[in-house]
Design a protein around this motif. Sequence first.
Motif, short mmCIF file in Angstrom:
data_model
loop_
_atom_site.label_atom_id
_atom_site.label_comp_id
_atom_site.label_asym_id
_atom_site.label_seq_id
_atom_site.Cartn_x
_atom_site.Cartn_y
_atom_site.Cartn_z
N GLY A 117 0.76 -1.30 0.05
CA GLY A 117 0.03 0.16 0.08
C GLY A 117 1.50 1.21 -0.01
N ASP A 118 0.59 2.20 0.67
CA ASP A 118 1.44 3.50 0.69
C ASP A 118 2.61 3.75 0.71
OD1 ASP A 118 -1.82 5.15 2.18
OD2 ASP A 118 -1.34 4.62 0.00
N ASN A 119 2.85 4.08 0.36
CA ASN A 119 4.88 4.33 1.18
C ASN A 119 4.94 4.96 2.23
OD1 ASN A 119 5.33 2.86 -1.70
ND2 ASN A 119 5.92 4.53 -2.97
N LEU A 120 3.95 6.20 2.75
CA LEU A 120 4.83 6.45 3.64
C LEU A 120 3.78 5.55 4.94
CD1 LEU A 120 5.61 8.99 4.87
CD2 LEU A 120 4.15 10.19 4.39
N VAL A 121 4.53 5.43 5.84
CA VAL A 121 3.76 4.36 7.17
C VAL A 121 4.14 5.32 8.23
CG1 VAL A 121 3.30 2.32 8.32
CG2 VAL A 121 4.41 2.42 6.48
N LYS A 122 2.88 5.55 9.00
CA LYS A 122 2.74 6.42 10.00
C LYS A 122 2.69 5.28 11.48
CE LYS A 122 0.77 10.88 8.74
NZ LYS A 122 2.49 11.36 8.60
N GLY A 123 3.24 5.61 12.65
CA GLY A 123 3.32 4.52 13.58
C GLY A 123 2.95 5.32 15.29
N SER A 124 4.20 4.91 15.97
CA SER A 124 4.22 5.34 16.69
C SER A 124 4.84 6.57 17.10
CB SER A 124 3.85 3.89 18.35
OG SER A 124 3.29 2.86 18.01
N TYR A 125 4.81 7.37 18.37
CA TYR A 125 5.15 7.66 19.23
C TYR A 125 5.56 9.43 17.63
CZ TYR A 125 6.40 4.62 22.45
OH TYR A 125 5.69 3.00 22.84
N GLY A 126 5.15 9.39 16.79
CA GLY A 126 5.47 10.17 15.98
C GLY A 126 6.07 10.20 15.00
#
Lengths: 115, 117
Positions: free
Chosen positions: A53-62
């Motif tokens: 999917g999307d190349n930019l992955v968001k995770g924990s702690y910013g």
Amino acid sequence: AQSVAQPEDQVNVAEGNPLTVKCTYSVSGNPYLFWYVQYPNRGLQFLLKYITGDNLVKGSYGFEAEFNKSQTSFHLKKPSALVSDSALYFCAVRDGATGGFKTIFGAGTRPFVKA
Amino acid sequence: EAGVAQSPRYKIIEKRQSVAFWCNPISGHATLYWYQQILGQGPKLLIQFQNNGVVDDSQLPKDRFSAERLKGVDSTLKIQPAKLEDSAVYLCASSLGSRGGSPQPQHFGDGTRLSIL
């Protein structure tokens, strides 16, 4: 065979500046990619993963990470570093092609965030 | 939810002695992993279980290391006899395995720090 490399043992950054921790990988097929963080005398904690999917992955702690297939990279980023981000970060990869189950971890990178 | 439990936290033994580590994974996690983490390195997989069956033990030094997960829940890792080079942190992790072909993240315990004198 799958492999993962973190070219920097340590990165230095001032608090409030962007933080980047580099990771490159090698797999036969599609990669499954993970970032973990380890604080002193603790086990690893999961931050984020890329499966598809999307190349930019968001995770924990910013934190977020950008998957780049052409450069076989999965760099971890944080727009504004905190002193508390000074820990040990591990990139990990699992090869989706071979049907194998093994996850390979990099050697780790330690950001030193200075106030 | 309760995390992955490991004991003991620290162990000091002399070379050629034996030692055992215990791990209780998160409830419902079918996959259990044992890793060896030498200072300054990333974790290295020793053995991976799916329920009570071994999935991968290719990097387990079988002449001295053994592991079991008899009832598909908790697990023990044993070293006999220990060598100086076995000084490391031994991490246990568990996961749900894969969901729809997508591997799930691993949840780690805080590890056992083993020192060999």
